[in-house]
Write a protein that holds these residues in place. Sequence first.
Motif, mmCIF file in Angstrom:
data_model
loop_
_atom_site.group_PDB
_atom_site.id
_atom_site.type_symbol
_atom_site.label_atom_id
_atom_site.label_comp_id
_atom_site.label_asym_id
_atom_site.label_seq_id
_atom_site.Cartn_x
_atom_site.Cartn_y
_atom_site.Cartn_z
ATOM 1 N N ARG A 212 1.228 -1.230 0.162
ATOM 2 C CA ARG A 212 -0.067 0.158 -0.238
ATOM 3 C C ARG A 212 0.979 1.171 -0.101
ATOM 4 N N HIS A 213 1.363 2.300 -1.038
ATOM 5 C CA HIS A 213 1.641 2.992 -1.154
ATOM 6 C C HIS A 213 1.095 4.267 -0.162
ATOM 7 N N GLY A 214 1.735 5.225 -0.267
ATOM 8 C CA GLY A 214 1.304 6.527 0.279
ATOM 9 C C GLY A 214 0.545 7.522 -0.073
ATOM 10 N N TYR A 215 0.221 7.007 -1.161
ATOM 11 C CA TYR A 215 -0.776 7.734 -2.033
ATOM 12 C C TYR A 215 -1.989 7.256 -1.792
ATOM 13 N N HIS A 216 -1.788 6.197 -1.451
ATOM 14 C CA HIS A 216 -3.206 5.068 -1.390
ATOM 15 C C HIS A 216 -4.331 6.019 -1.331
ATOM 16 N N ASP A 217 -4.212 6.695 0.074
ATOM 17 C CA ASP A 217 -5.492 7.450 0.054
ATOM 18 C C ASP A 217 -5.957 8.688 -0.748
ATOM 19 N N GLU A 218 -5.164 9.001 -1.991
ATOM 20 C CA GLU A 218 -5.392 10.442 -2.049
ATOM 21 C C GLU A 218 -5.488 10.253 -3.781
ATOM 22 N N LYS A 219 -5.736 8.311 -4.288
ATOM 23 C CA LYS A 219 -5.353 8.030 -5.768
ATOM 24 C C LYS A 219 -6.721 8.813 -6.266
ATOM 25 N N ASP A 220 -7.686 8.897 -6.157
ATOM 26 C CA ASP A 220 -8.740 9.313 -6.995
ATOM 27 C C ASP A 220 -8.691 11.005 -7.573
ATOM 28 N N ALA A 221 -8.053 12.005 -6.345
ATOM 29 C CA ALA A 221 -7.323 12.754 -6.593
ATOM 30 C C ALA A 221 -5.912 13.219 -7.895
ATOM 31 N N LEU A 222 -5.281 12.198 -7.047
ATOM 32 C CA LEU A 222 -4.558 12.361 -8.385
ATOM 33 C C LEU A 222 -4.761 11.879 -9.790
ATOM 34 N N ILE A 223 -5.498 11.458 -9.796
ATOM 35 C CA ILE A 223 -6.658 10.262 -10.594
ATOM 36 C C ILE A 223 -6.972 11.536 -11.908
ATOM 37 N N LEU B 259 2.426 19.391 -13.653
ATOM 38 C CA LEU B 259 3.475 17.311 -13.440
ATOM 39 C C LEU B 259 4.156 18.220 -12.177
ATOM 40 N N GLU B 260 5.135 19.179 -12.139
ATOM 41 C CA GLU B 260 5.988 19.031 -11.508
ATOM 42 C C GLU B 260 5.121 19.385 -10.243
ATOM 43 N N ALA B 261 4.064 19.705 -9.285
ATOM 44 C CA ALA B 261 3.205 20.067 -8.292
ATOM 45 C C ALA B 261 2.564 17.937 -8.180
ATOM 46 N N LEU B 262 2.232 17.204 -9.379
ATOM 47 C CA LEU B 262 2.190 16.545 -8.896
ATOM 48 C C LEU B 262 3.421 15.182 -9.058
ATOM 49 N N ALA B 263 4.364 15.209 -9.106
ATOM 50 C CA ALA B 263 5.160 14.879 -8.510
ATOM 51 C C ALA B 263 6.241 15.066 -7.535
ATOM 52 N N PHE B 264 5.510 16.637 -7.150
ATOM 53 C CA PHE B 264 6.147 17.197 -5.673
ATOM 54 C C PHE B 264 5.504 16.096 -5.035
ATOM 55 N N LYS B 265 3.640 16.126 -4.972
ATOM 56 C CA LYS B 265 3.024 15.632 -4.238
ATOM 57 C C LYS B 265 4.051 14.156 -4.419
ATOM 58 N N LEU B 266 3.856 13.317 -5.039
ATOM 59 C CA LEU B 266 4.172 11.890 -4.667
ATOM 60 C C LEU B 266 5.622 12.141 -3.839
ATOM 61 N N LEU B 267 6.396 12.790 -4.441
ATOM 62 C CA LEU B 267 8.228 12.763 -2.955
ATOM 63 C C LEU B 267 7.633 12.938 -2.123
ATOM 64 N N ASP B 268 6.996 14.044 -1.822
ATOM 65 C CA ASP B 268 5.924 13.844 -0.237
ATOM 66 C C ASP B 268 5.583 12.870 0.278
ATOM 67 N N ASP B 269 4.610 12.395 -0.405
ATOM 68 C CA ASP B 269 3.446 10.879 0.068
ATOM 69 C C ASP B 269 5.103 9.555 0.362
ATOM 70 N N HIS B 270 5.851 9.238 -1.212
ATOM 71 C CA HIS B 270 6.558 8.616 -0.399
ATOM 72 C C HIS B 270 7.902 8.684 1.100
ATOM 73 N N VAL B 271 7.831 10.018 1.074
ATOM 74 C CA VAL B 271 8.752 10.183 2.252
ATOM 75 C C VAL B 271 8.171 10.083 3.649
ATOM 76 N N SER B 272 6.405 10.762 3.449
ATOM 77 C CA SER B 272 6.256 10.440 4.848
ATOM 78 C C SER B 272 5.524 9.091 5.089
ATOM 79 N N HIS B 273 5.751 8.345 3.852
ATOM 80 C CA HIS B 273 4.593 7.084 4.713
ATOM 81 C C HIS B 273 5.641 5.789 3.901
ATOM 82 N N CYS B 274 6.656 5.871 2.732
ATOM 83 C CA CYS B 274 7.551 4.842 2.435
ATOM 84 C C CYS B 274 8.761 5.436 3.541
#
Length: 104
Positions: free
Chosen positions: A10-21, A58-73
Motif C-alpha cells: 500500500r503506497h503513500g498516495y493510496h488514500d488520495e488516488k482518486d484525486a491524483l487521477i 506535472l511538477e506539482a504532482l511529482a512533488f506530491k508523490l515525493l512528499d507521500d513517499h517520504v511521509s509513508h514509505c
Amino acid sequence: MTTATDEHTRHGYHDEKDALIKRLHRIEGQVRGVERMVDDDRYCIDILTQIGAVSTALEALAFKLLDDHVSHCVTGALGAGDPNVAEQKGQELLEAVQRFTRTR
C-alpha cells in the motif's frame, strides 16, 4: 523483503488516488489543448505558455508523490527498525530526486 513492485504494497498516495487521477486527467486535457493549439496554428508564445502550465502541473504532482513517499514509505522503513530496508528506501528517494531534478 518488500519492494516497490510487490502486489500487496500500500503506497503513500493510496488514500488520495482518486484525486491524483483527477489531476492526471486535467493534465491530459491540457496536453490535448496544446495539440489543438498547434493544429490551429496558434501563436508560438501562447503555445509555450500552455506548455509551461503543463510542466508546472506535472511538477506539482511529482512533488506530491515525493512528499507521500517520504511521509509513508521512507518514514515507515525507518520506523520498522530494519537498517537495510531504511537504507534501501533512502537510496530510492535519492535516486528519485536525482531523476526528477535532471529533467530541468
